[in-house]
Enzyme design. Structure first.
Site, PDB file in Angstrom:
ATOM      1  N   LEU A  65      44.574  40.834  29.449  1.00  0.00           N
ATOM      2  CA  LEU A  65      45.095  39.535  30.195  1.00  0.00           C
ATOM      3  C   LEU A  65      46.535  39.782  30.179  1.00  0.00           C
ATOM      4  O   LEU A  65      47.205  40.680  29.995  1.00  0.00           O
ATOM      5  CB  LEU A  65      44.900  38.401  28.937  1.00  0.00           C
ATOM      6  CG  LEU A  65      43.436  38.436  28.630  1.00  0.00           C
ATOM      7  CD1 LEU A  65      43.187  37.362  27.474  1.00  0.00           C
ATOM      8  CD2 LEU A  65      42.462  37.992  29.876  1.00  0.00           C
ATOM      9  N   THR A  96      49.294  43.933  27.768  1.00  0.00           N
ATOM     10  CA  THR A  96      50.901  44.406  27.314  1.00  0.00           C
ATOM     11  C   THR A  96      51.432  42.970  26.782  1.00  0.00           C
ATOM     12  O   THR A  96      51.892  42.193  27.579  1.00  0.00           O
ATOM     13  CB  THR A  96      51.657  44.930  28.203  1.00  0.00           C
ATOM     14  OG1 THR A  96      51.073  46.186  28.992  1.00  0.00           O
ATOM     15  CG2 THR A  96      52.949  45.438  27.966  1.00  0.00           C
ATOM     16  N   LYS A 171      54.631  51.119  23.361  1.00  0.00           N
ATOM     17  CA  LYS A 171      54.564  50.925  25.110  1.00  0.00           C
ATOM     18  C   LYS A 171      55.952  50.287  25.430  1.00  0.00           C
ATOM     19  O   LYS A 171      56.292  50.585  26.550  1.00  0.00           O
ATOM     20  CB  LYS A 171      53.533  49.951  25.174  1.00  0.00           C
ATOM     21  CG  LYS A 171      53.460  49.178  26.367  1.00  0.00           C
ATOM     22  CD  LYS A 171      52.600  49.842  27.640  1.00  0.00           C
ATOM     23  CE  LYS A 171      52.871  49.101  28.944  1.00  0.00           C
ATOM     24  NZ  LYS A 171      52.560  49.792  29.915  1.00  0.00           N
TER      25      LYS A 171
HETATM   26  P1  NAD Z   1      46.165  40.589  36.544  1.00  0.00           P
HETATM   27  O1  NAD Z   1      47.007  39.241  36.595  1.00  0.00           O
HETATM   28  O2  NAD Z   1      45.792  41.068  37.919  1.00  0.00           O
HETATM   29  O3  NAD Z   1      44.838  40.355  35.892  1.00  0.00           O
HETATM   30  C1  NAD Z   1      44.738  39.568  34.725  1.00  0.00           C
HETATM   31  C2  NAD Z   1      43.486  38.592  34.724  1.00  0.00           C
HETATM   32  O4  NAD Z   1      43.323  37.762  33.609  1.00  0.00           O
HETATM   33  C3  NAD Z   1      43.473  37.699  35.726  1.00  0.00           C
HETATM   34  O5  NAD Z   1      42.388  38.058  36.553  1.00  0.00           O
HETATM   35  C4  NAD Z   1      43.125  36.400  35.084  1.00  0.00           C
HETATM   36  O6  NAD Z   1      42.515  35.429  35.896  1.00  0.00           O
HETATM   37  C5  NAD Z   1      42.538  36.884  33.774  1.00  0.00           C
HETATM   38  N1  NAD Z   1      42.457  35.853  32.851  1.00  0.00           N
HETATM   39  C6  NAD Z   1      43.635  35.208  32.278  1.00  0.00           C
HETATM   40  N2  NAD Z   1      43.105  34.343  31.328  1.00  0.00           N
HETATM   41  C7  NAD Z   1      41.768  34.501  31.010  1.00  0.00           C
HETATM   42  C8  NAD Z   1      40.832  34.121  30.280  1.00  0.00           C
HETATM   43  N3  NAD Z   1      41.255  33.142  29.253  1.00  0.00           N
HETATM   44  N4  NAD Z   1      39.592  34.374  30.464  1.00  0.00           N
HETATM   45  C9  NAD Z   1      39.051  35.455  31.305  1.00  0.00           C
HETATM   46  N5  NAD Z   1      40.182  35.826  32.280  1.00  0.00           N
HETATM   47  C10 NAD Z   1      41.512  35.628  32.153  1.00  0.00           C
HETATM   48  O7  NAD Z   1      47.069  41.391  35.530  1.00  0.00           O
HETATM   49  P2  NAD Z   1      47.055  43.153  35.524  1.00  0.00           P
HETATM   50  O8  NAD Z   1      47.761  43.699  36.509  1.00  0.00           O
HETATM   51  O9  NAD Z   1      45.585  43.454  35.576  1.00  0.00           O
HETATM   52  O10 NAD Z   1      47.496  43.396  34.181  1.00  0.00           O
HETATM   53  C11 NAD Z   1      46.952  42.978  33.015  1.00  0.00           C
HETATM   54  C12 NAD Z   1      47.782  43.507  31.657  1.00  0.00           C
HETATM   55  O11 NAD Z   1      48.097  44.995  31.692  1.00  0.00           O
HETATM   56  C13 NAD Z   1      49.142  42.868  31.753  1.00  0.00           C
HETATM   57  O12 NAD Z   1      49.357  42.715  30.569  1.00  0.00           O
HETATM   58  C14 NAD Z   1      49.916  43.650  32.058  1.00  0.00           C
HETATM   59  O13 NAD Z   1      51.358  43.870  31.851  1.00  0.00           O
HETATM   60  C15 NAD Z   1      49.505  45.094  31.762  1.00  0.00           C
HETATM   61  N6  NAD Z   1      49.640  46.246  32.588  1.00  0.00           N
HETATM   62  C16 NAD Z   1      49.629  46.161  34.121  1.00  0.00           C
HETATM   63  C17 NAD Z   1      49.997  47.574  34.833  1.00  0.00           C
HETATM   64  C18 NAD Z   1      49.893  47.162  36.209  1.00  0.00           C
HETATM   65  O14 NAD Z   1      50.221  48.337  36.940  1.00  0.00           O
HETATM   66  N7  NAD Z   1      49.303  46.328  36.773  1.00  0.00           N
HETATM   67  C19 NAD Z   1      50.204  48.430  34.144  1.00  0.00           C
HETATM   68  C20 NAD Z   1      50.076  48.636  32.508  1.00  0.00           C
HETATM   69  C21 NAD Z   1      49.674  47.452  31.954  1.00  0.00           C
END
Ligand code: NAD
Length: 295
Positions: A65, A96, A171
């Site tokens: 999330l 994260t 991290k």
């Molecule tokens: P994102 O916004 O694309 O995905 C998050 C998803 O969670 C969304 O689709 C949203 O609809 C869903 N969501 C939120 N609340 C919800 C709930 N209660 N029930 C169901 N679904 C819910 O973000 P992301 O890029 O996938 O990143 C996710 C996590 O990973 C973050 O914490 C980010 O910091 C971390 N991260 C991202 C990357 C990257 O390169 N994108 C790399 C490492 C870590």
């Protein structure tokens, strides 16, 4: 095969959940965004209409999330999942988030006999798709051992950092260092260019010299130097400036709690903040090169 509930099928969660399906796990996926859910179904997963439905009968729950408030709400609110999960269930939060929230959810889970680990990832969307993510785990040794084979279906390097919350701390240290390395690399390359050097040649020199670092090796910020890097794709894809700023905010929370001095992190954060304010929040973080390049 273990039944897994996967909550949060965004940029990262979707390819991670798909890799679990490919590895033969039975995965019930849920996301608030119908299009994300549909992508999961198209890729062979089972889409369900709520988080509560996803965890029904699941032995393992994984969440991916955006931030701590979403994780606290999902597990710890009045009608949160912890109240529904059976004793012995394993919860893996790969978002994260701040270590405090991870510890609060971990403590609440432990009281109910539920195993909890924080397992943030490094490697970005490309690593999530290729199944080569690094997982940085905080949790009890036996919970780590239980989660490891599942994490191996989504990643290549699985680290145990310490007790619950330690994964998030490790991290955050990594990403603060990354912010310093990227700004420093952009700064040095621009100074070389302004003094008549070819950035490709300067990069080749520094990558074999003492300035060598990850940004130079695999993520060169200068357009045209490293095919495949976001800089060669108008800084699209990769790791957004907004996410780096979120991670730096988490780092300063950690630093405040431990009274740690982080002047280099603060300098890098000030640059990324200005860069986001100039409208670059959704571009890859290596676009910080343009801050130097364009003044
Ligand atoms: P994102 O916004 O694309 O995905 C998050 C998803 O969670 C969304 O689709 C949203 O609809 C869903 N969501 C939120 N609340 C919800 C709930 N209660 N029930 C169901 N679904 C819910 O973000 P992301 O890029 O996938 O990143 C996710 C996590 O990973 C973050 O914490 C980010 O910091 C971390 N991260 C991202 C990357 C990257 O390169 N994108 C790399 C490492 C870590």
């Amino acid at each position: 095969m273990t039944k897994i509930a996967f909550i949060g099928l965004g940029n990262m969660g979707l390819p991670m959940a798909v890799n679990l399906v490919k590895a033969g796990y039975r995965v019930n996926g849920f996301d608030l965004i119908p299009a994300s859910l549909q992508s999961f179904v198209t890729a062979g997963g089972e889409g369900v209409s709520s988080a509560n439905e996803a965890v029904d009968g699941a032995e393992v729950v994984i969440s991916m999330l955006p931030a701590g408030k979403h994780v606290a709400e999902l597990y710890n609110s009045n009608d949160g999942l912890l109240a529904q999960l059976p004793k012995g269930c394993l919860v893996i939060d790969s978002s994260t988030i701040d270590a405090t929230t991870a510890r609060q959810v971990g403590e609440a889970a432990a009281k109910l006999g539920i195993d909890f680990i924080d397992a943030p990832v490094s490697g970005g969307v490309s690593g999530a798709t290729a199944g080569t993510l690094s997982f940085i785990v905080g949790g009890e040794v036996d919970c780590f051992a239980r989660a490891k084979p599942i994490l191996e279906a989504m990643g290549k390097n699985i680290f145990h950092a310490g007790s619950v919350g330690s994964g998030q701390i490790a991290k955050t240290c990594n990403n603060m260092l990354l912010s310093v390395l990227m700004t420093g690399t952009a700064e040095a390359l621009q100074m070389g260019i302004e003094n008549g050097l070819d950035p490709k040649i300067l990069s080749d020199i520094m990558v074999k010299s003492s300035g060598r670092n990850w940004a130079l090796e695999v993520y060169n910020p200068v357009p045209g130097v490293m095919p495949g890097a976001p800089a060669c794709n108008d800084y699209q894809g990769g790791f957004m400036v907004d996410l780096m700023n979120k991670d730096l905010g988490l780092a300063f929370g950690v630093a405040q709690e431990s009274d740690s001095k982080v002047p280099m992190g603060e300098q890098a954060a000030a640059l990324f903040k200005r860069h986001a304010e100039a409208g670059n929040g959704r571009r890859d973080f290596s676009s910080i090169f343009q801050y130097y390049n364009k003044g």
